[in-house]
Design a protein around this motif. Sequence first.
Motif, short mmCIF file in Angstrom:
data_model
loop_
_atom_site.label_atom_id
_atom_site.label_comp_id
_atom_site.label_asym_id
_atom_site.label_seq_id
_atom_site.Cartn_x
_atom_site.Cartn_y
_atom_site.Cartn_z
N ARG A 1 2.47 1.34 -8.21
CA ARG A 1 2.17 1.88 -8.72
C ARG A 1 1.12 2.19 -10.23
O ARG A 1 0.10 1.74 -10.53
CB ARG A 1 2.25 3.34 -8.53
N GLU A 2 2.20 1.66 -10.81
CA GLU A 2 1.38 1.09 -12.47
C GLU A 2 0.61 0.46 -13.03
O GLU A 2 -0.55 -0.29 -13.21
CB GLU A 2 2.41 1.92 -13.87
N THR A 3 1.50 -0.71 -11.98
CA THR A 3 0.39 -1.66 -12.85
C THR A 3 1.07 -3.11 -11.06
O THR A 3 1.93 -3.21 -10.84
CB THR A 3 1.48 -2.79 -13.48
N ASP B 1 1.55 -0.96 0.04
CA ASP B 1 -0.73 -0.09 -0.23
C ASP B 1 0.70 1.16 0.13
O ASP B 1 1.85 1.71 0.79
CB ASP B 1 -0.43 -0.11 1.36
N PRO B 2 0.83 1.56 -0.90
CA PRO B 2 2.06 3.08 -1.11
C PRO B 2 1.52 4.56 -0.01
O PRO B 2 2.47 4.76 -0.20
CB PRO B 2 1.34 3.42 -2.30
N ARG B 3 0.10 4.21 0.00
CA ARG B 3 0.03 4.98 1.06
C ARG B 3 0.54 4.94 2.59
O ARG B 3 0.64 6.22 3.23
CB ARG B 3 -1.14 5.27 1.39
N VAL B 4 0.69 4.30 2.50
CA VAL B 4 1.66 3.58 3.96
C VAL B 4 3.90 3.02 3.87
O VAL B 4 4.27 3.03 4.60
CB VAL B 4 0.84 2.47 4.71
N TYR C 1 26.19 0.55 13.43
CA TYR C 1 27.03 1.62 12.19
C TYR C 1 26.65 1.87 11.63
O TYR C 1 27.12 3.50 10.98
CB TYR C 1 28.35 0.46 12.66
N VAL C 2 25.72 1.11 10.89
CA VAL C 2 25.13 1.69 9.34
C VAL C 2 23.28 1.22 9.50
O VAL C 2 23.43 0.65 10.30
CB VAL C 2 25.64 1.08 7.98
N GLY C 3 22.90 2.08 8.87
CA GLY C 3 21.59 1.58 8.67
C GLY C 3 20.85 1.81 7.60
O GLY C 3 20.98 2.83 6.45
N MET C 4 19.16 0.71 7.20
CA MET C 4 19.30 1.25 5.76
C MET C 4 17.40 1.11 6.14
O MET C 4 17.17 -0.03 6.42
CB MET C 4 19.81 -0.03 4.43
N ARG C 5 17.30 1.95 5.02
CA ARG C 5 15.56 2.25 5.33
C ARG C 5 15.00 1.41 4.59
O ARG C 5 15.42 0.64 3.68
CB ARG C 5 15.14 3.52 5.17
N GLY C 6 13.73 0.82 5.74
CA GLY C 6 13.42 -0.48 4.69
C GLY C 6 12.11 -0.17 3.28
O GLY C 6 10.85 -0.28 2.86
N VAL C 7 12.70 0.70 1.89
CA VAL C 7 12.19 0.84 1.26
C VAL C 7 12.25 -0.22 -0.51
O VAL C 7 12.46 -1.24 0.42
CB VAL C 7 13.15 2.29 -0.06
N LEU C 8 11.47 -0.29 -0.51
CA LEU C 8 10.92 -0.98 -2.05
C LEU C 8 11.89 -1.04 -3.02
O LEU C 8 12.93 -0.34 -3.05
CB LEU C 8 9.95 -0.79 -2.77
N ASP C 9 12.80 -2.05 -3.46
CA ASP C 9 13.70 -2.59 -3.99
C ASP C 9 14.21 -1.02 -5.08
O ASP C 9 15.21 -0.92 -5.43
CB ASP C 9 14.06 -3.44 -4.39
N GLU C 10 12.88 -0.99 -5.98
CA GLU C 10 13.07 -0.15 -7.02
C GLU C 10 13.21 1.53 -7.15
O GLU C 10 13.53 2.45 -7.81
CB GLU C 10 11.48 -0.61 -7.83
N GLY C 11 13.18 1.33 -5.42
CA GLY C 11 13.11 2.93 -4.92
C GLY C 11 11.82 3.47 -4.88
O GLY C 11 11.56 4.77 -4.43
N ASP C 12 10.77 3.35 -5.74
CA ASP C 12 9.88 4.06 -6.16
C ASP C 12 8.93 3.34 -5.76
O ASP C 12 8.46 2.13 -6.48
CB ASP C 12 9.77 4.81 -7.00
N PRO C 13 7.52 3.46 -5.43
CA PRO C 13 7.03 4.60 -4.18
C PRO C 13 7.51 4.48 -3.22
O PRO C 13 8.21 4.11 -2.65
CB PRO C 13 5.51 4.88 -4.17
#
Length: 347
Positions: free
Chosen positions: A102-104, A19-22, A36-48
């Motif tokens: 979002r598109e497909t 759900d891109p809204r959340v 020491y290092v941290g990575m946000r839990g974004v989708l692999d594609e970076g978008d959305p």
Amino acid sequence: MPRPRLVVDPWTVCEPDVDPRVAGVTESLFALSNGYVGMRGVLDEGDPCHSPGTYMSGVHEQHPLSYPEGGYGHPEQGEAMVGVADGSGIRLHVDGVPLDVRETPPEVHTRHLDLRTGILTRHVEWTTPAGTPMQVRSERLVSLVDRSAAAMRYTVTAPHVGARVILRSGLVANDEASEIENDDPRVSEVIARPFVPLARRRSDTGGLLVHRTAHSSISVAACAEHDVRGAGAARVELSEDRVMTTIVADLGPGESLTLVKYLGYAWSSDCTPEGLAERAEASVAGSRDLGWDGLIAAQHACLEEFWSTADVEVDGDPALQQALRFGLFQLFSAAACVSGAPWARRA
């Protein structure tokens, strides 16, 4: 903001659909770190995405502060945490069409964080606009053993019909999308592009970037290398702020392309650029020597030891059990490889 829908399970945090809204909530929920290092839990594609980025404890930039009236003891400078070169992105194109939920919208899209292994896993079943069904499985970890190391494994499968697949795996610094927003234009100007390039080099499967913050004088090295199965040689593009590795494969029915991405990070306020580069490259070399299975085994062993002494069991309330274990996991992850530097302290 709507709340994400999660599956209650005592040992995993699972998102059964996307759900891109959340995105802002799930990016925090599925963030991985080791102190020491941290990575946000974004989708692999970076978008959305909402607020992507990779951050390091201690890496910050200074910016001016102003007051309506002067006063004794008012600090002249503030400090803002800034994202370092982000290596979490792997963009997929199938027959010229990018994977974009979002598109497909995919037929299947799940993500789950296993609290016993520290692995974030994603499974996608997606049909392109041309009608080609595809399957994607990705796994991500930030090492709880080697403070500088992170890794990803990304597998694309054409289950029924052939497809031309292109993967674009990036290591990107000064990405404005990952920076902190500030209404003060002077602050925004400083932190929009906080890093000055110092050094870069390309290899056959990836490359290295070394940058320094313009005002706080903190140097950061980031290295990315790839192991590929199911395709020919990679093509690497290099610029001051970007290393982009491209892999192209023509998959037949039932064939797969697998990419393992190894990341290494290091920072210091007094080390030479070459010295930092060697640290980041050494971390990647160690990870590649272990391989993906070796990294998982080390991660599992570390967490198995932790849970053997730290686990707290709750009877009769699965949601509370899940929340308690998630909190313990986050606490351990925040301190597993801490180097004594909170975000605004120099090493």
